[in-house]
Design an enzyme around this catalytic site. Structure first.
Site, PDB file in Angstrom:
ATOM      1  N   GLY A  11       0.976  -1.252   0.258  1.00  0.00           N
ATOM      2  CA  GLY A  11       0.083  -0.612   0.255  1.00  0.00           C
ATOM      3  C   GLY A  11       1.008   1.349  -0.359  1.00  0.00           C
ATOM      4  O   GLY A  11       2.303   1.010   0.267  1.00  0.00           O
TER       5      GLY A  11
ATOM      6  N   CYS B 185       5.562  -6.007   1.458  1.00  0.00           N
ATOM      7  CA  CYS B 185       6.104  -4.131   1.618  1.00  0.00           C
ATOM      8  C   CYS B 185       5.110  -3.524   2.360  1.00  0.00           C
ATOM      9  O   CYS B 185       5.394  -3.885   3.444  1.00  0.00           O
ATOM     10  CB  CYS B 185       5.700  -4.206   0.168  1.00  0.00           C
ATOM     11  SG  CYS B 185       6.015  -2.053  -0.108  1.00  0.00           S
ATOM     12  N   TYR B 186       4.142  -2.260   2.470  1.00  0.00           N
ATOM     13  CA  TYR B 186       3.779  -2.111   4.153  1.00  0.00           C
ATOM     14  C   TYR B 186       2.684  -3.402   4.152  1.00  0.00           C
ATOM     15  O   TYR B 186       3.263  -3.068   5.552  1.00  0.00           O
ATOM     16  CB  TYR B 186       2.144  -1.078   2.804  1.00  0.00           C
ATOM     17  CG  TYR B 186       1.060  -0.582   4.174  1.00  0.00           C
ATOM     18  CD1 TYR B 186       2.041   0.634   4.568  1.00  0.00           C
ATOM     19  CD2 TYR B 186       0.461  -1.519   3.966  1.00  0.00           C
ATOM     20  CE1 TYR B 186       1.229   1.242   5.255  1.00  0.00           C
ATOM     21  CE2 TYR B 186      -0.343  -0.922   5.836  1.00  0.00           C
ATOM     22  CZ  TYR B 186      -0.104   0.902   5.983  1.00  0.00           C
ATOM     23  OH  TYR B 186      -0.536   1.123   7.424  1.00  0.00           O
TER      24      TYR B 186
ATOM     25  N   HIS C 211       8.196  -6.763  -3.919  1.00  0.00           N
ATOM     26  CA  HIS C 211       6.700  -7.885  -4.512  1.00  0.00           C
ATOM     27  C   HIS C 211       7.348  -9.272  -5.680  1.00  0.00           C
ATOM     28  O   HIS C 211       7.881  -8.871  -6.533  1.00  0.00           O
ATOM     29  CB  HIS C 211       6.393  -6.575  -5.477  1.00  0.00           C
ATOM     30  CG  HIS C 211       6.248  -5.530  -4.921  1.00  0.00           C
ATOM     31  ND1 HIS C 211       5.319  -5.223  -4.741  1.00  0.00           N
ATOM     32  CD2 HIS C 211       6.439  -4.159  -4.616  1.00  0.00           C
ATOM     33  CE1 HIS C 211       4.371  -3.942  -4.031  1.00  0.00           C
ATOM     34  NE2 HIS C 211       5.905  -3.900  -3.840  1.00  0.00           N
TER      35      HIS C 211
ATOM     36  N   GLU D 146       5.061 -10.864  -6.635  1.00  0.00           N
ATOM     37  CA  GLU D 146       4.236 -11.122  -6.905  1.00  0.00           C
ATOM     38  C   GLU D 146       3.856 -10.122  -8.995  1.00  0.00           C
ATOM     39  O   GLU D 146       3.848 -11.129  -9.613  1.00  0.00           O
ATOM     40  CB  GLU D 146       2.333 -10.537  -6.313  1.00  0.00           C
ATOM     41  CG  GLU D 146       2.748  -9.093  -6.341  1.00  0.00           C
ATOM     42  CD  GLU D 146       3.028  -8.530  -5.286  1.00  0.00           C
ATOM     43  OE1 GLU D 146       4.347  -8.836  -4.926  1.00  0.00           O
ATOM     44  OE2 GLU D 146       3.146  -7.187  -5.432  1.00  0.00           O
TER      45      GLU D 146
ATOM     46  N   ASP E 216     -16.641 -12.774 -21.455  1.00  0.00           N
ATOM     47  CA  ASP E 216     -17.591 -13.805 -20.677  1.00  0.00           C
ATOM     48  C   ASP E 216     -18.466 -13.868 -20.505  1.00  0.00           C
ATOM     49  O   ASP E 216     -20.003 -14.985 -20.394  1.00  0.00           O
ATOM     50  CB  ASP E 216     -17.738 -11.959 -19.149  1.00  0.00           C
ATOM     51  CG  ASP E 216     -16.419 -11.187 -19.158  1.00  0.00           C
ATOM     52  OD1 ASP E 216     -15.372 -12.156 -18.919  1.00  0.00           O
ATOM     53  OD2 ASP E 216     -16.141  -9.996 -18.097  1.00  0.00           O
TER      54      ASP E 216
ATOM     55  N   LYS F 235      -9.822 -13.226 -15.567  1.00  0.00           N
ATOM     56  CA  LYS F 235     -10.309 -13.039 -16.943  1.00  0.00           C
ATOM     57  C   LYS F 235      -9.743 -14.716 -17.539  1.00  0.00           C
ATOM     58  O   LYS F 235     -10.658 -15.139 -18.084  1.00  0.00           O
ATOM     59  CB  LYS F 235      -9.823 -11.983 -17.273  1.00  0.00           C
ATOM     60  CG  LYS F 235      -9.987 -12.229 -18.852  1.00  0.00           C
ATOM     61  CD  LYS F 235     -11.989 -11.462 -18.846  1.00  0.00           C
ATOM     62  CE  LYS F 235     -12.077 -10.301 -20.119  1.00  0.00           C
ATOM     63  NZ  LYS F 235     -13.567  -9.622 -20.281  1.00  0.00           N
TER      64      LYS F 235
END
Ligand code: XMP
Length: 509
Positions: free
Chosen positions: A53, A80-81, A167, A169, A225, A365
């Site tokens: 964040g 991180c945060y 990070h 990710e 979708d 998605k």
């Protein structure tokens, strides 16, 4: 089913973290940091990830959480945060560095830590922070350092609390995926039971139970979708499903027919196509303002669709192709950002359904696409680019007439064909032709022409919030230009849009 909670502290990476976890076959869901502790405690989570964040933990207005969450006995990974917050909650110290550490950074990691098992001692990670953990809480050990960061990672193995300043990710972090995998499988003890085949089987079963012998109606737009939702419902209840496809005549060339072909005979269902191009063009006559066009197209679409449903099908269930990001985006805290997503249409008050069904509501998605492929939908439909709801109505700048729609459809078809032939399609996130409404002078043979200008737009992006204009090689652009001018009557000039977003948007209107 095993579940991981991604507790969002306001970073932009919450969805990315959840997707990475799901890629490792563990189901992840995102909740905001305002969620009560009981929800977390009773959620059946195998592990919790605190996201990053933009804030500083010592500021009162920064997002905090009760330290009780760290005593639930559920493993936690702070990122991180989230790492600084974990330290702060447990009495560690955080300091403000003079300069921000940003970008690819080499860390030295202790690979006796479960988190770094099987990972080289020195490896590159993505850093983006100004504050850093200067003193770890009691019971914690520092397990990674970088040149500028005395604590790039820390842990309390016994309490299964882990924190990383970087990070994992993002793909720039070389072994980020392996670290997340270690957290899920070695620390949390997950087995990885989130697989798409099981999802299809389980959802089909649930749909059958919910729908019983009633009917279900779905608005099919031809987008990914709603198409995947249609295929899934067809697998579950066959001809009890009715798909209503409103073709307002503002789709790309032959797209209406492609949608019909993909569904009408290939899947068991009732397929209703309503062709209403003339009607829509009459409503758009003389209208040039983009917002007005959007409103007219949206309102008329809604009307045509619901008139059809009201007349025939308001007995059973109403289905829609809502996906997970639609729900998170609609419900985010910041009031200014709240919107009803286009995948979730409002129901008119006079139509009473037994219930609303959203079979894809928990999928991202890429997961929706995998389900679509497994259900046998055509590749082109599953990998279709985003297409705005108002269709070519917002790509024909100025007044929308049948002739101008025809010109744009033909130019766009040439563009698509040429990009496909050149093998460049996979490198683009979205590309299309625009009719800017400018006429220019040209010369063809010996005659002077005064015809429409076509603009080509092509972008690369991860999330469509920002986008870069695509660096399509000049020879491909050259072929596109000459083919459009030779093959599309009414066009004598082609230009390429070289503006990124921001400051421009992807669409021209
Ligand atoms: P912009 O133009 O806002 O586009 O940079 C970002 C993405 O959103 C799509 N887009 C729309 N989609 N209704 C939609 O359903 C709309 O009115 C609309 N406007 C833009 C656009 O194609 C791009 O993918």
């Amino acid at each position: 089913m095993e579940k991981i909670l991604v507790l969002n502290f306001g970073g932009q990476y919450d969805q990315l973290i959840a997707r990475r976890v799901r890629d490792l076959n563990v189901y992840a869901e995102i909740l905001p940091y305002t969620v009560p502790l009981e929800t977390v405690a009773e959620g059946g989570y195998r592990g919790i990830i605190f996201t990053g964040g933009p804030n500083s933990v010592y500021l009162e207005e920064s997002p905090h959480y009760t330290p009780e969450i760290l005593k639930l006995g559920i493993p936690v990974l702070g990122i991180c945060y989230g790492a600084q917050l974990m330290s702060y909650m447990l009495g560690g110290t955080i300091e403000h560095a003079g300069t921000r550490e940003y970008g690819l950074t080499q860390i030295r990691a202790d690979h006796s830590s479960l988190l770094f098992k099987g990972i080289p001692e020195t490896n590159n990670v993505w850093m983006s922070h100004t504050d850093y953990i200067s003193g770890v809480p009691e019971g914690f050990a520092v397990t990674a350092v970088s040149e500028n960061c005395p604590c790039a990672a820390m842990e309390n193995e016994e309490q299964r609390l882990y924190a990383v300043q970087f990070h994992p990710e993002v793909t720039h972090s070389e072994y980020g995926r392996a670290m997340l995998s270690n957290f899920l499988f070695l620390v949390c003890g997950c087995r990885g039971d989130w697989v798409m085949d099981d999802f299809i089987e389980k959802t089909v079963q649930e749909l059958r139970e919910t729908i019983g012998d009633r009917g279900v109606v779905l608005g099919l737009s031809g987008g990914v979708d709603s198409s995947v939702a249609a295929a899934l419902l067809s697998r579950a209840v066959g001809r009890q499903l009715t798909c209503v496809f409103v073709d307002q005549g503002l789709m790309r060339k032959d797209e209406g027919d492609m949608v019909e072909e993909a569904f009408k005979d290939a899947f068991e269902m009732n397929f209703v196509r309503i062709n209403c191009q003339e009607k829509f063009l009459s409503y758009l006559k003389g209208v040039t303002d983009p917002e007005e066009k959007r409103i007219i197209i949206g309102t008329q679409f809604y009307k045509v669709f619901w008139d059809e449903i009201r007349a025939r099908y308001s007995q059973g269930f109403f289905a829609q192709g809502t996906i997970y990001p639609d729900r998170i985006e609609s419900g985010k805290g910041d009031a200014a950002k709240i919107k009803t997503h286009h995948n979730q249409v409002g129901l008119p008050e006079d139509v009473h359904f037994k219930g609303v069904i959203e079979p894809l509501k928990d999928l991202f998605k890429d997961e929706v696409r995998r389900v679509g492929e497994k259900l046998g939908l055509p590749h082109d439909l599953v990998w279709r680019q985003p297409f705005p709801g108002p269709g070519l109505g917002v790509r024909v700048i100025g007044e929308v007439t049948a002739e101008r729609v025809r010109i744009l459809q033909n130019a766009d078809a040439v563009l698509r064909d040429e990009i496909r032939r050149s093998g460049y399609e996979d490198q683009l996130s979205q590309f299309f032709a625009v009719l800017p409404g400018v006429r220019t002078v040209g010369v063809m043979g010996d005659a002077r022409t005064y015809s429409e200008l076509v603009a080509i737009r092509a972008v690369t992006t991860d999330d469509f919030m920002t986008a870069d204009w695509a660096k399509i090689p000049c020879d491909i652009l050259g072929r596109i230009s000459s083919r459009i001018i030779n093959e599309v009557e009414g066009v004598n000039r082609v230009v390429y849009d070289i503006t990124s977003k921001p400051p421009a948007t992807v669409e021209w209107e």
